[in-house]
Design an enzyme around this catalytic site. Structure first.
Site, PDB file in Angstrom:
ATOM      1  N   GLU A 174      -6.171   9.280   9.129  1.00 29.59           N
ATOM      2  CA  GLU A 174      -4.816   9.202   9.694  1.00 29.59           C
ATOM      3  C   GLU A 174      -4.735   9.981  11.004  1.00 29.59           C
ATOM      4  O   GLU A 174      -3.983   9.625  11.908  1.00 29.59           O
ATOM      5  CB  GLU A 174      -3.792   9.729   8.690  1.00 29.59           C
ATOM      6  CG  GLU A 174      -3.721   8.876   7.452  1.00 29.59           C
ATOM      7  CD  GLU A 174      -2.316   8.582   6.978  1.00 29.59           C
ATOM      8  OE1 GLU A 174      -1.367   9.209   7.463  1.00 29.59           O
ATOM      9  OE2 GLU A 174      -2.182   7.711   6.104  1.00 29.59           O
ATOM     10  N   HIS A 195      -8.442   3.925   3.508  1.00 36.10           N
ATOM     11  CA  HIS A 195      -8.616   4.636   4.774  1.00 36.10           C
ATOM     12  C   HIS A 195     -10.072   4.719   5.230  1.00 36.10           C
ATOM     13  O   HIS A 195     -10.341   4.959   6.394  1.00 36.10           O
ATOM     14  CB  HIS A 195      -8.081   6.068   4.642  1.00 36.10           C
ATOM     15  CG  HIS A 195      -6.589   6.166   4.616  1.00 36.10           C
ATOM     16  ND1 HIS A 195      -5.820   5.519   3.687  1.00 36.10           N
ATOM     17  CD2 HIS A 195      -5.736   6.831   5.431  1.00 36.10           C
ATOM     18  CE1 HIS A 195      -4.546   5.801   3.912  1.00 36.10           C
ATOM     19  NE2 HIS A 195      -4.471   6.588   4.961  1.00 36.10           N
ATOM     20  N   CYS A 216     -11.322   3.491  -0.919  1.00 38.06           N
ATOM     21  CA  CYS A 216     -10.008   3.927  -0.461  1.00 38.06           C
ATOM     22  C   CYS A 216      -9.727   3.177   0.833  1.00 38.06           C
ATOM     23  O   CYS A 216     -10.642   2.994   1.653  1.00 38.06           O
ATOM     24  CB  CYS A 216     -10.012   5.444  -0.225  1.00 38.06           C
ATOM     25  SG  CYS A 216      -8.522   6.041   0.603  1.00 38.06           S
ATOM     26  N   CYS A 248      -4.060  -1.108  -2.195  1.00 36.71           N
ATOM     27  CA  CYS A 248      -4.209   0.342  -2.348  1.00 36.71           C
ATOM     28  C   CYS A 248      -5.112   0.548  -3.551  1.00 36.71           C
ATOM     29  O   CYS A 248      -4.797   0.070  -4.652  1.00 36.71           O
ATOM     30  CB  CYS A 248      -2.837   0.967  -2.592  1.00 36.71           C
ATOM     31  SG  CYS A 248      -2.876   2.718  -3.011  1.00 36.71           S
ATOM     32  N   ASP A 260       0.856  -1.192   0.000  1.00 41.17           N
ATOM     33  CA  ASP A 260       0.000   0.000   0.000  1.00 41.17           C
ATOM     34  C   ASP A 260       0.891   1.240   0.000  1.00 41.17           C
ATOM     35  O   ASP A 260       2.082   1.160   0.311  1.00 41.17           O
ATOM     36  CB  ASP A 260      -0.922   0.008   1.230  1.00 41.17           C
ATOM     37  CG  ASP A 260      -1.808   1.252   1.277  1.00 41.17           C
ATOM     38  OD1 ASP A 260      -2.420   1.589   0.242  1.00 41.17           O
ATOM     39  OD2 ASP A 260      -1.871   1.913   2.320  1.00 41.17           O
ATOM     40  N   SER A 261       0.288   2.368  -0.295  1.00 37.43           N
ATOM     41  CA  SER A 261       1.038   3.626  -0.254  1.00 37.43           C
ATOM     42  C   SER A 261       1.430   3.994   1.176  1.00 37.43           C
ATOM     43  O   SER A 261       2.321   4.815   1.372  1.00 37.43           O
ATOM     44  CB  SER A 261       0.186   4.740  -0.860  1.00 37.43           C
ATOM     45  OG  SER A 261      -1.056   4.810  -0.191  1.00 37.43           O
TER      46      SER A 261
HETATM   47  N1  DGL Z   1      -4.100   3.856  -0.169  1.00 41.76           N
HETATM   48  C1  DGL Z   1      -4.741   4.887  -0.933  1.00 41.76           C
HETATM   49  C2  DGL Z   1      -5.987   4.299  -1.614  1.00 41.76           C
HETATM   50  O1  DGL Z   1      -6.537   3.308  -1.196  1.00 41.76           O
HETATM   51  C3  DGL Z   1      -5.129   6.075  -0.084  1.00 41.76           C
HETATM   52  C4  DGL Z   1      -3.959   6.893   0.401  1.00 41.76           C
HETATM   53  C5  DGL Z   1      -3.161   7.543  -0.709  1.00 41.76           C
HETATM   54  O2  DGL Z   1      -3.669   8.458  -1.390  1.00 41.76           O
HETATM   55  O3  DGL Z   1      -2.016   7.122  -0.899  1.00 41.76           O
HETATM   56  O4  DGL Z   1      -6.421   4.830  -2.600  1.00 41.76           O
END
Ligand code: DGL
Length: 275
Positions: free
Chosen positions: A158, A194, A192, A78, A15-16
Site C-alpha cells: 500500500e 497485495h 494475498c 480477497c 475485497d477488503s
Molecule cells: N485482501 C486481503 C487478502 O487478500 C489483504 C488485506 C487485508 O488484510 O484486508 O487477504
C-alpha cells in the site's frame, strides 16, 4: 429473468480494500466486454488481522451492498474473506454464483508444481485457517504446504515500497521464518491480493528455480468458464464499464488503487458507500 437477460448485468468484485484490484485487472483483461462493479471495504481494512466472526460479518454486509446492483456473479477477490466466508456467501447469494481466490490460487500452484512443496505467503487469518493447505492437499495429496503470515507486506504494497532494501529485507525475513527446518519450497503462492505488487522482490529473493504464482489469472479463467457454462457472458462488443465503490477514503483509494489496477484513478472515479 432468463440467462440471456443476465448477460449485460455486472460482475461484482469484492475485497477488503484496494488489493482485489489485482484480480479485477485480470478479469478485465480476460473479459474486456464485461461490466464490472468493485467494492473495497476500506473503512474496515485490514481483514487479515481480524477474527473469523468479524470477517464473515463484514463480508456479508459488503456482498449485500453489491447485490443491490443486480450482479450476475460475485468474485470474492480477497484471500482472507475467501478463506473465512466463501461457503457462507455462496449460501447467502444462491443462485448467483460466488467464487473466491483461494481455490484458483491453489490450482495455479498445483499446475505449476504437481506434487510440489508450496510456501503460501498470506495474512494471519488466511494462514490460521489453513485455507491453502486444505485446497491444495484435497486435489494433490502428494503436495507439501507451508503457510507463512506476512502482515507487513500488506502495508509495504500500500505504501508503494515494493522494491529496494526495505522491501527486500522484510521479504527475506519472512522467508527465513518459513524456512526454519528442512522444508524447501519449489513454489511460492502469493496468497494475498497485495503480494503481486511484490512479485519481483519475492522472485529475486527465492531464485529462479522457484515458481511464483498468484490467483488473479486463474480466477479470471474460472469466471469466464462459469459465465460461459451459464450462457451469461456479455454479448456486447463495446468495452465493459467499471464502477468503483469504497466504504472510506476515496482519495486514498484512488491513489493507492491506481497502483494495483495499473492505471491512474482520481477520487471522482470512486463512489463512497455505507454498508
Ligand atoms: N485482501 C486481503 C487478502 O487478500 C489483504 C488485506 C487485508 O488484510 O484486508 O487477504
Amino acid at each position: 429473468m432468463t440467462a440471456h437477460d443476465n448477460s449485460s448485468l455486472p460482475i461484482g468484485v469484492f475485497d477488503s480494500g484496494v488489493g482485489g484490484l489485482t484480480v479485477l485487472k485480470a478479469i478485465r483483461k480476460a473479459l474486456p466486454n464485461e461490466n464490472l462493479i468493485y467494492l473495497g471495504d476500506t473503512a474496515r481494512l485490514p481483514y487479515g488481522t481480524k477474527s473469523p466472526a468479524s470477517i464473515a460479518r463484514y463480508a456479508t454486509q459488503a456482498t449485500a451492498k453489491l447485490l443491490e446492483h443486480d450482479i450476475k456473479m460475485l468474485v470474492v477477490a480477497c484471500n482472507t474473506a475467501s478463506a473465512v466466508a466463501l461457503e457462507l456467501l455462496q449460501e447467502q447469494m444462491a443462485p448467483i454464483p460466488v467464487i473466491g481466490v483461494v481455490e484458483p490460487g491453489a490450482m495455479a500452484a498445483i499446475n505449476a508444481r504437481p506434487g510440489g512443496s508450496h510456501l503460501v505467503l498470506a495474512t494471519e487469518a488466511t494462514v490460521r485457517l489453513g485455507a491453502y493447505s486444505k485446497a491444495i492437499t484435497a486435489r494433490d495429496p502428494d503436495a507439501h504446504v507451508r503457510e507463512q503470515p506476512c502482515e507487513l507486506l500488506v502495508a509495504l504494497a500500500e505504501e508503494g515500497w515494493t522494491s529496494g532494501n526495505i522491501a527486500d529485507s522484510i521479504v527475506r525475513r519472512y522467508l527465513d521464518d518459513a524456512a526454519n527446518d528442512a522444508f524447501i519450497a519449489d513454489s511460492i503462492i502469493l496468497g494475498c491480493t497485495h503480494f503481486p505488487l511484490l512479485r519481483d522482490t519475492i522472485a529475486a529473493a527465492v531464485g529462479n528455480s522457484v515458481e511464483v504464482v498468484d490467483s488473479a489469472g486463474t480466477t479470471a479463467v474460472v469466471v469466464r468458464d462459469i459465465l460461459r457454462a451459464r450462457g451469461e457472458l456479455a454479448e456486447s462488443t463495446e468495452p465493459g464499464t467499471l464502477r468503483l465503490l469504497a466504504t472510506d477514503g476515496i482519495t486514498r483509494f484512488a491513489r493507492v488503487g491506481g497502483q494495483f489496477l495499473g492505471e491512474p484513478l482520481t477520487a471522482e472515479d470512486v463512489h463512497l458507500v455505507d454498508l
